[in-house]
Scaffold this active site. Structure first.
Site, PDB file in Angstrom:
ATOM      1  N   ASP A   1       0.834  -1.194   0.000  1.00 56.59           N
ATOM      2  CA  ASP A   1       0.000   0.000   0.000  1.00 56.59           C
ATOM      3  C   ASP A   1       0.871   1.248   0.000  1.00 56.59           C
ATOM      4  OD1 ASP A   1      -3.035   0.678   0.409  1.00 56.59           O
ATOM      5  OD2 ASP A   1      -1.889   2.124   1.592  1.00 56.59           O
TER       6      ASP A   1
ATOM      7  N   THR B   1      -4.979   4.251  -2.255  1.00 55.45           N
ATOM      8  CA  THR B   1      -5.571   5.595  -2.164  1.00 55.45           C
ATOM      9  C   THR B   1      -4.526   6.695  -2.201  1.00 55.45           C
ATOM     10  OG1 THR B   1      -7.482   4.771  -0.932  1.00 55.45           O
ATOM     11  CG2 THR B   1      -6.953   7.116  -0.702  1.00 55.45           C
TER      12      THR B   1
ATOM     13  N   LYS C   1      -9.584  13.083   4.384  1.00 54.73           N
ATOM     14  CA  LYS C   1      -8.705  14.199   4.037  1.00 54.73           C
ATOM     15  C   LYS C   1      -7.280  13.679   3.921  1.00 54.73           C
ATOM     16  CE  LYS C   1     -11.569  17.657   6.397  1.00 54.73           C
ATOM     17  NZ  LYS C   1     -11.625  18.698   7.453  1.00 54.73           N
TER      18      LYS C   1
ATOM     19  N   GLU D   1      -8.812   3.643  -8.150  1.00 52.88           N
ATOM     20  CA  GLU D   1     -10.257   3.790  -7.952  1.00 52.88           C
ATOM     21  C   GLU D   1     -10.752   5.177  -8.384  1.00 52.88           C
ATOM     22  OE1 GLU D   1     -11.287   2.525  -4.004  1.00 52.88           O
ATOM     23  OE2 GLU D   1     -10.545   0.486  -4.337  1.00 52.88           O
TER      24      GLU D   1
ATOM     25  N   GLN E   1     -15.606  -2.199  -7.674  1.00 54.00           N
ATOM     26  CA  GLN E   1     -16.488  -3.221  -8.226  1.00 54.00           C
ATOM     27  C   GLN E   1     -17.711  -2.594  -8.872  1.00 54.00           C
ATOM     28  OE1 GLN E   1     -16.536  -5.400  -4.590  1.00 54.00           O
ATOM     29  NE2 GLN E   1     -18.527  -4.665  -3.985  1.00 54.00           N
TER      30      GLN E   1
ATOM     31  N   GLU F   1      -6.667  -5.223  -7.036  1.00 52.77           N
ATOM     32  CA  GLU F   1      -6.579  -5.021  -5.585  1.00 52.77           C
ATOM     33  C   GLU F   1      -7.784  -5.720  -4.977  1.00 52.77           C
ATOM     34  OE1 GLU F   1      -6.063  -0.936  -3.971  1.00 52.77           O
ATOM     35  OE2 GLU F   1      -7.709  -1.479  -2.618  1.00 52.77           O
TER      36      GLU F   1
ATOM     37  N   GLY G   1     -10.126  -0.586   4.845  1.00 55.97           N
ATOM     38  CA  GLY G   1      -8.930  -0.990   5.586  1.00 55.97           C
ATOM     39  C   GLY G   1      -9.019  -2.355   6.216  1.00 55.97           C
TER      40      GLY G   1
END
Length: 540
Positions: free
Chosen positions: A53, A88, A157, A223, A269, A342, A349
C-alpha cells in the site's frame, strides 16, 4: 447434509471424465462431476500476487522497512508474482527528485541512502540489510503512524506526499531481490486546466527509472470512481481512457519502457456509475493497457461480523460481479486479460480482529478458487505490508494465517484449472493441475474448505489409492471451535507454523496417506490434497 459428517470418495480415471461422490454417514451419495482430461481455464503463473500500500510511503523513512531481512525472506516465498505499489495515497504522491541528497533529519532516511550509496540494486542484494536497531525503531514508529493514517481515512482528508529517488530505489530493490515484478502506481489526480492528466511529474519519474535501468510496469490512478469524494475532482471514463493513452504514448517514446506493461483503470467493483466509468474507459483506452484491472471486497470492514466470512452467499457474491466485468471487457476487447488489481476481505482498511485472523482465510482461498475458475488472470492481495488490518504480515513483520495459506497455494497449485463441482455450499472444492515445480506431470491438487461446524471425511478408494499417493496439507486454527476463528496463528497438519529465523521458513511438509486411508477434514478447516500419481491427461 451440511450438519452431518461427510464422506467424499474421489475417483479420478486416466483419459476420461470421472466423478467425486459425496456421502453422509448413511452412504447416501451425491455425484459431482470432475474432468481431469481437459483444462477449462489457464491463469497467469503469477496468478496470486500481492500489493504494497502506498501508505507505507506516507513518510519516506518507512519504505526502508523493505530492506528488512525477514520481509525479503517472506516475499521470496511468494514468487513468481507481481508486486503492485499503489492505493488511495498514490494519487497524492508527487515525485520530488533530489540531485544533491540532503540530510532529512531521520536515521531511516540516512539508512536508505547508505544502503544504495550509488550502487545498483541487483548487485547489492546480499549486502543490503536493515540494522536490527533501526528495524525495531521503524516498527515502533509505524505503529504510531498507523493511527495518523486511520484518522485521515476516517476524515477523508489526504495530504500531499513528496517522495524522492530513495523510495523508488528501495521499492525496485525489494521487488528485484525478492523475484517479484514491480508495478508502480502513478498519481492521476495531477490535472491540467482542461481536466486532462498532467503527465509532467510522471515524465520525471520515468526518466529517472530509465536512467537506472529499472525494469518495471505502470498503473495510473487508484479507484477513479472515488476521485470526487476524496479530492473533489470528477473524471469520466472517456477522459480516463485518454489519460492512459497519453501514458502509453510516453512509454512508447522511451527505449526502456516501450514494451513495458501498463495496467488499469483499477475501478471499484461495478455498480451504478462505476459501470459507466469502465465502459467509457474501455472505449477510449482499452488499447493502451495490457490488462483491465478492477477492485473487489466482500463487506464493509466497519460493520461486518465473523459469520460473513463463512457465509456461502457472501462468498458467491463474487461470481456475478466478476461476470459483469468480464462481459464489459469482452464486448470491447475480447482478448484482453482481466485482473483483480486489488482485493481482500473487507473494504475500509479491513475488519479489525477478523481480516488478519484465521477466519479470513476462507474468503481468501475461495476467492482464489472462484477467480481462477471464472477466468480472472491475476489476483492481487491487498496487502503484503501497509496500513489496514488485511495485511499478510503483522506490525512485527511476522506472517499471519493468510500468508501461510498463500505460500502453500504457490507451492502446490498450478495455473491449469480443471472442472469440479462443490458438493455442498459449505464444503467447497476447486481442482487444478499441481505446480510443476513441486510435482511431476499428471499430478492434481484438490483445494478444499469446510465452512461448517461439523467435520467431513475425504477418502480415496482402492481404485485410485492403488496407483496414486496423496499428500495432505490441512490448515486449522491453533485453538479449537469458534474461538479459533479469531486466532492469528495457524497449524499445518497439527503443527503451528512460524519462521525458524529471519532467513528461514519452516519445512511445509504434507502428510502422506497410505492406500484407502480416510482423511478427516475438520470443522472450520482448509486443505490442499495433492494426488501425485493421478495421471491427469490435462496435466501431463
Amino acid at each position: 447434509m451440511e450438519s452431518a459428517a461427510l464422506l467424499l470418495l474421489v475417483l479420478l480415471l486416466r483419459d476420461q471424465t470421472t466423478a467425486l461422490l459425496l456421502a453422509d454417514r448413511d452412504r447416501n451419495c451425491s455425484v459431482v462431476e470432475v474432468d481431469p482430461s481437459a483444462v477449462v481455464r489457464r491463469v497467469d503463473p503469477r496468478f496470486l500476487s500481492v500489493t504494497i500500500d502506498a501508505s507505507l510511503a506516507s513518510e519516506e523513512k518507512f519504505v526502508s522497512l523493505l530492506s528488512s531481512t525477514k520481509i525479503r525472506t517472506l516475499a521470496k516465498a511468494l514468487t513468481p508474482s507481481f508486486l503492485r505499489f499503489g492505493g488511495t495515497r498514490q494519487d497524492f504522491m508527487v515525485f520530488s527528485p533530489q540531485k544533491v541528497q540532503q540530510d532529512l533529519g531521520s536515521s531511516a532516511g540516512s539508512s536508505a541512502r547508505w544502503l544504495f550509496n550509488g550502487s545498483s540494486a541487483e548487485g547489492s542484494c546480499d549486502r543490503m540489510e536493515l540494522p536490527l536497531w533501526l528495524e525495531d525503531k521503524l516498527k515502533r514508529d509505524w505503529t504510531q503512524q498507523l493511527l495518523t493514517l486511520m484518522r485521515e481515512d476516517l476524515q477523508g482528508k489526504y495530504r500531499r506526499v513528496k517522495f524522492t529517488e530513495d523510495t523508488v530505489d528501495l521499492l525496485h530493490s525489494f521487488a528485484s531481490c525478492s523475484g517479484m515484478d514491480l508495478i508502480f502506481g502513478l498519481n492521476a489526480l495531477l490535472r491540467s486546466a482542461d481536466n486532462s492528466w498532467n503527465s509532467s511529474n510522471a515524465g520525471l519519474l520515468l526518466q529517472y527509472c530509465e536512467s537506472r535501468g529499472y525494469l518495471m510496469s505502470w498503473e495510473l490512478g487508484n479507484e477513479p470512481n472515488s476521485y470526487e469524494k476524496k479530492a473533489g475532482i470528477r473524471v469520466d471514463g472517456h477522459q480516463l481512457g485518454r489519460d492512459f493513452a497519453r501514458l502509453r504514448e510516453m512509454m512508447s517514446q522511451s527505449t526502456w519502457y516501450r514494451g513495458a506493461g501498463l495496467f488499469g483503470p483499477d475501478v471499484g467493483q461495478p455498480r451504478e456509475h462505476r459501470v459507466d466509468l469502465l465502459e467509457g474507459f474501455l472505449q477510449s483506452g482499452s488499447q493502451a493497457v495490457d490488462a483491465v484491472t478492477w477492485h473487489h471486497y466482500y463487506v464493509n470492514g466497519r460493520d461486518t461480523a465473523v459469520e460473513d466470512f463463512l457465509d456461502p452467499q457472501v462468498l458467491d457474491s463474487l461470481i456475478q460481479k466478476t461476470k459483469d466485468v468480464l462481459q464489459e471487457v469482452q464486448m470491447v476487447s475480447p482478448e484482453k486479460p482481466v485482473w483483480l488489481g486489488e482485493t481482500s476481505s473487507a473494504f475500509g482498511g479491513g475488519a479489525a480482529g477478523l481480516s488478519d485472523t484465521f477466519v479470513a482465510g476462507f474468503m481468501w482461498l475461495d476467492k482464489l478458487g472462484l477467480s481462477a475458475r471464472l477466468g480472472t488472470a491475476v489476483v492481487m492481495r491487498q496487502v503484503f505490508i501497509g496500513s489496514g488490518s488485511y495485511h499478510l504480515l503483522d506490525d512485527n513483520l511476522d506472517p499471519l494465517p493468510d500468508y501461510w495459506l498463500s505460500v502453500l497455494y504457490k507451492r502446490l497449485v498450478g495455473p491449469e484449472v480443471l472442472k469440479v463441482e462443490s458438493p455442498s455450499s459449505r464444503v467447497r472444492l476447486y481442482l487444478h493441475c499441481s505446480n510443476r515445480n513441486s510435482y511431476r506431470g499428471g499430478a492434481v491438487t484438490l483445494i478444499s474448505m469446510n465452512l461448517g461446524r461439523e467435520p467431513a471425511w475425504i477418502s480415496l478408494p482402492a481404485l485410485l489409492s492403488s496407483s496414486s499417493t496423496v499428500e495432505a496439507f490441512v490448515l486449522q486454527s491453533d485453538r479449537p471451535g469458534g474461538e479459533g476463528l479469531y486466532s492469528r496463528c495457524v497449524k499445518l497438519n497439527g503443527g503451528v507454523l512460524k519462521m525458524v529465523d529471519d532467513r528461514t521458513l519452516p519445512h511445509l511438509k504434507g502428510a502422506r496417506l497410505p492406500p484407502a486411508e480416510h482423511l478427516q477434514l475438520p470443522a472450520f478447516s482448509m486443505a490442499f490434497f495433492v494426488l501425485t500419481d493421478a495421471g491427469a491427461v490435462a496435466c501431463m
